[in-house]
Scaffold this motif. Structure first.
Motif, PDB file in Angstrom:
ATOM      1  N   GLY A  99      18.602 -62.525  48.494  1.00 16.41           N
ATOM      2  CA  GLY A  99      18.019 -61.811  49.624  1.00 16.41           C
ATOM      3  C   GLY A  99      18.284 -60.322  49.574  1.00 16.41           C
ATOM      4  O   GLY A  99      17.449 -59.516  49.994  1.00 16.41           O
ATOM      5  N   SER A 100      19.443 -59.941  49.054  1.00 19.47           N
ATOM      6  CA  SER A 100      19.764 -58.509  48.986  1.00 19.47           C
ATOM      7  C   SER A 100      18.783 -57.776  48.075  1.00 19.47           C
ATOM      8  O   SER A 100      18.322 -56.677  48.391  1.00 19.47           O
ATOM      9  CB  SER A 100      21.207 -58.305  48.510  1.00 19.47           C
ATOM     10  N   ALA A 101      18.445 -58.377  46.925  1.00 16.28           N
ATOM     11  CA  ALA A 101      17.487 -57.751  46.004  1.00 16.28           C
ATOM     12  C   ALA A 101      16.087 -57.728  46.604  1.00 16.28           C
ATOM     13  O   ALA A 101      15.347 -56.746  46.464  1.00 16.28           O
ATOM     14  CB  ALA A 101      17.473 -58.485  44.673  1.00 16.28           C
ATOM     15  N   LEU A 102      15.714 -58.804  47.282  1.00 16.97           N
ATOM     16  CA  LEU A 102      14.381 -58.883  47.886  1.00 16.97           C
ATOM     17  C   LEU A 102      14.231 -57.870  49.017  1.00 16.97           C
ATOM     18  O   LEU A 102      13.189 -57.214  49.142  1.00 16.97           O
ATOM     19  CB  LEU A 102      14.129 -60.303  48.402  1.00 16.97           C
ATOM     20  N   LEU A 103      15.272 -57.719  49.829  1.00 18.52           N
ATOM     21  CA  LEU A 103      15.222 -56.725  50.911  1.00 18.52           C
ATOM     22  C   LEU A 103      15.176 -55.313  50.341  1.00 18.52           C
ATOM     23  O   LEU A 103      14.478 -54.438  50.869  1.00 18.52           O
ATOM     24  CB  LEU A 103      16.428 -56.885  51.834  1.00 18.52           C
ATOM     25  N   TYR A 104      15.924 -55.085  49.264  1.00 15.89           N
ATOM     26  CA  TYR A 104      15.906 -53.760  48.633  1.00 15.89           C
ATOM     27  C   TYR A 104      14.485 -53.412  48.203  1.00 15.89           C
ATOM     28  O   TYR A 104      14.024 -52.275  48.375  1.00 15.89           O
ATOM     29  CB  TYR A 104      16.846 -53.737  47.427  1.00 15.89           C
ATOM     30  N   PHE A 105      13.795 -54.394  47.640  1.00 19.40           N
ATOM     31  CA  PHE A 105      12.428 -54.183  47.175  1.00 19.40           C
ATOM     32  C   PHE A 105      11.451 -53.996  48.339  1.00 19.40           C
ATOM     33  O   PHE A 105      10.577 -53.131  48.303  1.00 19.40           O
ATOM     34  CB  PHE A 105      11.999 -55.384  46.324  1.00 19.40           C
ATOM     35  N   ILE A 106      11.621 -54.774  49.397  1.00 22.66           N
ATOM     36  CA  ILE A 106      10.668 -54.759  50.515  1.00 22.66           C
ATOM     37  C   ILE A 106      10.810 -53.512  51.370  1.00 22.66           C
ATOM     38  O   ILE A 106       9.818 -52.867  51.734  1.00 22.66           O
ATOM     39  CB  ILE A 106      10.859 -56.015  51.401  1.00 22.66           C
ATOM     40  N   LEU A 107      12.063 -53.168  51.699  1.00 18.70           N
ATOM     41  CA  LEU A 107      12.296 -52.071  52.640  1.00 18.70           C
ATOM     42  C   LEU A 107      12.191 -50.718  51.940  1.00 18.70           C
ATOM     43  O   LEU A 107      12.534 -50.579  50.773  1.00 18.70           O
ATOM     44  CB  LEU A 107      13.681 -52.226  53.290  1.00 18.70           C
ATOM     45  N   SER A 108      11.744 -49.727  52.660  1.00 21.19           N
ATOM     46  CA  SER A 108      11.462 -48.416  52.064  1.00 21.19           C
ATOM     47  C   SER A 108      12.635 -47.453  52.214  1.00 21.19           C
ATOM     48  O   SER A 108      12.488 -46.328  52.654  1.00 21.19           O
ATOM     49  CB  SER A 108      10.220 -47.804  52.705  1.00 21.19           C
ATOM     50  N   THR A 109      13.842 -47.916  51.873  1.00 20.90           N
ATOM     51  CA  THR A 109      15.022 -47.043  51.944  1.00 20.90           C
ATOM     52  C   THR A 109      15.684 -46.936  50.574  1.00 20.90           C
ATOM     53  O   THR A 109      16.898 -46.946  50.449  1.00 20.90           O
ATOM     54  CB  THR A 109      16.040 -47.601  52.967  1.00 20.90           C
ATOM     55  N   ASP A 110      14.835 -46.867  49.530  1.00 18.30           N
ATOM     56  CA  ASP A 110      15.333 -46.856  48.155  1.00 18.30           C
ATOM     57  C   ASP A 110      16.162 -45.604  47.850  1.00 18.30           C
ATOM     58  O   ASP A 110      15.979 -44.559  48.445  1.00 18.30           O
ATOM     59  CB  ASP A 110      14.171 -46.883  47.162  1.00 18.30           C
TER      60      ASP A 110
END
Length: 225
Positions: free
Chosen positions: A175-186
């Protein structure tokens, strides 16, 4: 010559901002933590600014990071479509190019990504985090488009995340990797091409490595004999 012109364009922008805020380069250096010699070289067009510098400039002045990246000559807009296949198929190649040009600080980027992944690991275990992953992942994949190892890994991680047999620990990591990809706070904003999804790919690799270590922990040497 184009690199030189871009550097000078960024230099002019920084000079105007320093003048507007009545800041000397020394004071700007103290407040941002960036070496004064580095600031001087960037302003005078003698050194290309790294993405981490541009992010720091944006945060300090409260200006969208996109303006600094544009001034530094990064690629935006419609041209980004031309790079999609390269991003997904050649992450390692892009990383090597950036490292050789001193435009990418791997350790700095990796540390920041790990910090964000740790936060997202907790968020992935909340109802809100789960909702974001289940409702928004497929839409984000459609926005990105393209094929390649990076997307294949993400799709497999999403499938594993959705399996009821997946352990709580594994689901939190996935989930941490998926949220990193989905959310725009890269760490590296997605609109910066060709490197905008490089940190997402790094995040995926970091999580896959953690999952691998959980399943195959390193064997400790027996020193009893």
């Amino acid at each position: 010559m184009s690199d030189e012109r871009n550097s000078l364009k960024l230099g002019v922008m920084l000079k105007l901002l320093l003048r507007e805020h009545s800041l000397s380069m020394r004071k700007f250096s103290t407040q941002t933590g960036i070496d004064i010699a580095t600031i001087s070289r960037i302003i005078n067009g003698k050194q290309l600014a790294r993405p981490k510098h541009l992010q720091q400039f944006a945060e300090f002045f409260g200006i969208p990071a996109e303006r600094f990246f544009e001034a530094a000559g990064y690629i935006f807009g419609r041209q980004k479509e031309e790079f999609y296949s390269d991003i997904h198929a050649s992450v390692e190649t892009i990383q090597e190019i950036l490292l050789s040009a001193n435009l990418f600080d791997m350790q700095y980027t990796k540390n920041r990504i790990e910090q964000k992944l740790a936060n997202y690991e907790h968020h992935a275990q909340t109802e809100e985090g789960q909702r974001i992953i289940l409702e928004d992942y497929k839409e984000k994949i459609q926005q990105v488009g393209g094929l390649g190892p990076f997307i294949d890994d993400l799709n497999q991680m999403y499938e594993l995340y959705c399996l009821s047999s997946t352990t709580t620990t594994d689901r939190a990591l996935l989930g941490s990797a998926l949220l990193y990809f989905i959310l725009s706070t890269d760490v590296i904003p997605d609109y910066i091409f060709p490197i905008g999804y490089l940190d997402d790919a790094i995040a995926v690799k970091l999580v896959l490595h953690k999952l691998s270590m959980l399943k195959n922990p390193p064997q400790q040497e027996d020193n009893s004999s």
